[in-house]
Design an enzyme around this catalytic site. Structure first.
Site, PDB file in Angstrom:
ATOM      1  N   ASP A 176       0.809  -1.231   0.000  1.00  0.00           N
ATOM      2  CA  ASP A 176       0.000   0.000   0.000  1.00  0.00           C
ATOM      3  C   ASP A 176       0.840   1.278   0.000  1.00  0.00           C
ATOM      4  O   ASP A 176       0.641   2.160   0.843  1.00  0.00           O
ATOM      5  CB  ASP A 176      -0.929   0.014   1.219  1.00  0.00           C
ATOM      6  CG  ASP A 176      -1.681  -1.285   1.411  1.00  0.00           C
ATOM      7  OD1 ASP A 176      -2.139  -1.840   0.403  1.00  0.00           O
ATOM      8  OD2 ASP A 176      -1.807  -1.738   2.569  1.00  0.00           O
ATOM      9  N   GLU A 182     -11.224  -0.339  -3.730  1.00  0.00           N
ATOM     10  CA  GLU A 182     -10.555   0.359  -2.633  1.00  0.00           C
ATOM     11  C   GLU A 182      -9.339   1.092  -3.196  1.00  0.00           C
ATOM     12  O   GLU A 182      -9.159   1.205  -4.402  1.00  0.00           O
ATOM     13  CB  GLU A 182     -10.120  -0.622  -1.540  1.00  0.00           C
ATOM     14  CG  GLU A 182      -9.152  -1.700  -2.004  1.00  0.00           C
ATOM     15  CD  GLU A 182      -8.828  -2.723  -0.935  1.00  0.00           C
ATOM     16  OE1 GLU A 182      -9.510  -2.753   0.097  1.00  0.00           O
ATOM     17  OE2 GLU A 182      -7.875  -3.507  -1.158  1.00  0.00           O
TER      18      GLU A 182
END
Length: 335
Positions: A51, A219
């Site tokens: 991420d 997401e």
């Protein structure tokens, strides 16, 4: 004793050479001891990371704020202990060290863990670090977006609280526009929301609104600006090849949309998930993402980066993913 001008010049030259040699030796030893040289992807090999949120700050360095997959893997619930990495040439990467963990979050769940994808922003002399973390044992219903602040980009962060009034979702992203206005985005489970931040960077100014026009949003929202247009990139729900996400993007003339879907810029990797960021550094654009190439495990991921290019019409060319075939995980890589 009298020395001629020529003799003094020789002596000075020899002294300069001596100190030059000493300096070179010291620098060489320093490079060997730091072990910061990275040849190709993944760029982080001393811990498992995912991420990546990448930013360029006023000191001229590029900083990456990733999440941390904890080994041995048990799933995403163990993720904790945020580190920061930086570079000034996209080759030598430095582990700036750990800046935050769940035990330092006063309102966090007592069981810890669940420190998922973070982001960082800078405004008025302060760095703001945004991170999702649940406040209760029933984690999926108690997500909050915490905020920690510091006067430095990679140390001395202290949790100040969380953004109040938000639905329990994840993956915060903060984009600061050219006029200084900051925008906050987050989402998950097919829902992406955005809104303005107040000057204190900890409160929403007005109401959050759904980001309209996104196709198959899952997401990992990220917003950047290129030639006056706003780009919102994210991961989709693609599941035809082992449930691997693709990285998609949409564009708009406004930071809050409506958005026009433009397609995929990163195809599925070997990881179950993907989550990335797009940033310009020294005239070159880059796409950050993660894979599982070092571990072969979906929950032990590693941050990677490759160059990103635009077409003349502003659309993004598919990113060519690269991989150092000799890359191995080394817990002492950046020590």
């Amino acid at each position: 004793m009298y020395l001629s001008n020529s003799s003094r010049k020789v002596n000075v030259t020899r002294k300069e050479i001596k100190w030059s040699i000493v300096t070179i030796i010291v620098l060489f030893i320093g490079l060997l001891s730091n072990k910061t040289y990275a040849q190709g992807n993944p760029i982080i090999r001393d811990i498992y990371s995912a991420d990546p949120s990448a930013h360029v700050w006023k000191d001229g360095r590029l900083y990456v704020y990733p999440s941390h997959d904890v080994a041995p893997p048990r799933g995403c619930d163990l993720m904790d202990k945020y580190h920061v990495y930086s570079t000034d040439d996209m080759v030598h990467w430095r582990d700036e060290g750990q800046i935050l963990e769940s035990s330092q979050v006063p309102w966090g769940r007592k069981e810890g863990g669940f420190m998922w994808a973070p982001d960082c922003a800078y405004k008025n002399g302060t760095y703001y670090y945004y991170f999702p973390h649940p406040s209760g044992t029933e984690w999926n219903k108690t997500w909050k977006i915490g905020v920690a602040t510091s006067k430095y980009p990679a140390k001395d962060f202290k949790v100040q609280g969380y953004i109040k009034g938000l639905d329990p979702m994840i993956d915060p992203c903060v984009f600061v526009d050219d006029d200084g206005q900051a925008y906050f985005y987050y989402g998950g489970g097919g829902k992406c929301m955005g809104g303005k931040l107040k000057d204190n960077m900890m409160e929403i100014d007005g109401a959050m609104q759904p980001m309209q026009g996104l196709h198959d949003f899952h997401e990992a929202s990220w917003v950047h600006k290129y030639k006056g247009m706003y780009y919102l990139s994210y991961s989709d729900n693609h599941d035809s090849s082992g449930h691997h996400n693709r990285m998609c993007y949409a564009v708009s003339k406004s930071p809050l949309g409506p958005w026009t879907y433009k397609g995929i810029y990163i195809d599925p990797t070997d990881s179950y998930t993907d989550h990335g960021s797009i940033v310009e550094y020294k005239g070159q654009w880059y796409a950050f993402y993660h894979t599982s190439v070092l571990s072969g495990n979906d929950w032990l991921r590693s941050v990677c980066v490759d160059k990103l290019y635009y077409n003349p019409d502003g659309t993004i060319k598919p990113v060519i993913l690269t991989q150092d075939k000799s890359a191995k995980f080394d817990p002492d890589y950046n020590k």
